[in-house]
Design an enzyme around this catalytic site. Structure first.
Site, PDB file in Angstrom:
ATOM      1  N   TYR A 118       3.647 -12.416   3.946  1.00  0.00           N
ATOM      2  CA  TYR A 118       3.078 -11.242   3.269  1.00  0.00           C
ATOM      3  C   TYR A 118       3.225 -10.011   4.160  1.00  0.00           C
ATOM      4  CZ  TYR A 118      -0.391  -8.386   0.756  1.00  0.00           C
ATOM      5  OH  TYR A 118      -1.021  -7.392   0.060  1.00  0.00           O
ATOM      6  N   SER A 174       0.422  -2.393   2.139  1.00  0.00           N
ATOM      7  CA  SER A 174      -0.944  -2.883   2.306  1.00  0.00           C
ATOM      8  C   SER A 174      -1.387  -2.496   3.717  1.00  0.00           C
ATOM      9  CB  SER A 174      -0.933  -4.411   2.165  1.00  0.00           C
ATOM     10  OG  SER A 174      -2.093  -4.980   2.724  1.00  0.00           O
TER      11      SER A 174
END
Ligand code: NAD
Length: 267
Positions: free
Chosen positions: A157, A144
């Protein structure tokens, strides 16, 4: 000179984690259109049933990728009939807690790392022996923008997505001699229900309107737009095709150029 496997043939098998909806499903559709046989393991039983309707019997099983034993059972039930995997797409990932690091519960940290990072290891370790025997393969780790630049309030995350890049670079070294390529994909914020949920939660927490938060997110990208799942699918298809032959160990942004990620901790 070693024999090159590209372009992938009609018989090539693609295994996508958490591919029964969202980005994974968009990639499954694009890859199936290009002639690949697509398989997925996903925790959502209804989405798995829909995937089977669309891609055929034996194409999907219910599995929590955070559980190593479930991953192993699902892997064998999906892959044993084919005896090969040409592309493994480690796509599974949950957003995890959106909190200052000191407020994050150990259980929430652990479950995010289990789903977003440990699952990548659980699946890849099973696929590598097949790819080595094929002397070909492509592994894509879903990272990401947050895995390249960090993102406040999203510690577990970010830790998992940063690790996905490190593993892609490490495995590219380990597996390159077997003609196995490994890359990390870094989408920016993807439009759709997931980002809508994140925006609504942010707006509620900060006493702002969803529209205000949406604009902040869109300003993160030079192109001032959200990524579409189809943009990621197009990149995956490119990497799986002849153009991807010499692309390995790379961290590929699909983000319209990330200028900055919003710093929510600013007082
Ligand atoms: P999503 O929330 O739409 O979920 C996709 C699928 O994951 C669903 O079918 C769900 O059932 C499955 N899933 C969730 N937990 C699971 C588990 N424990 N085991 C098996 N399946 C599970 O996700 P998405 O937006 O399509 O994101 C896919 C990947 O892309 C994730 O790794 C995410 O971190 C990454 N990503 C997303 C964005 C974004 O803005 N959506 C941006 C960058 C990276």
């Amino acid at each position: 000179m070693k024999e090159l496997p590209f372009p992938m043939t009609y018989e090539s098998v693609v295994l996508i984690s958490a591919g029964a909806s969202g980005i994974g499903l968009a990639c499954a559709r694009a890859l199936a259109e290009s002639g690949h046989r697509v398989l997925t393991l996903d925790i959502d039983a209804e989405a798995v049933a829909r995937f089977q309707d669309e891609f055929g019997k034996g194409s999907a099983v219910v599995c929590d990728v955070a559980d190593a034993a479930q991953v192993e059972a699902a892997f064998h039930s999906l892959v044993d009939p084919h005896q090969r995997v040409d592309l493994l797409f480690n796509n599974a990932g949950i957003a995890g807690p959106q909190q200052p690091v000191e407020d994050i519960e150990v259980a929430a940290w652990q479950s995010t790392i289990d789903t977003d990072l440990n699952s990548v290891f659980y699946l890849t370790r099973l696929v590598i022996p097949l790819m080595k025997s094929q002397r070909s393969g492509l592994i894509l780790n879903m990272s990401s923008s947050a895995g390249r630049y960090g993102c406040s309030m999203r510690s577990p995350y970010v830790a998992a997505k940063w690790a996905a890049i490190g593993l892609a670079q490490t495995w590219a070294m380990e597996l390159g001699p077997w003609n196995i390529r490994v890359n990390a994909l870094c989408p920016g914020s993807v439009g759709g229900e997931r980002i809508d949920r994140v925006i609504d939660r942010d707006a509620a927490e900060r006493g702002m309107t969803p529209d205000e938060i949406r604009k902040i997110y869109q300003r993160q990208s030079s192109l001032r737009d959200f990524v579409r799942p189809e943009d990621i699918a197009a990149m995956v298809c490119f990497l799986a095709g002849p153009g991807g032959r010499m692309i390995s160990g790379q961290t590929l942004g699909i983000d319209g150029h990330t200028e900055s990620l919003a710093n929510w901790l600013d007082p």
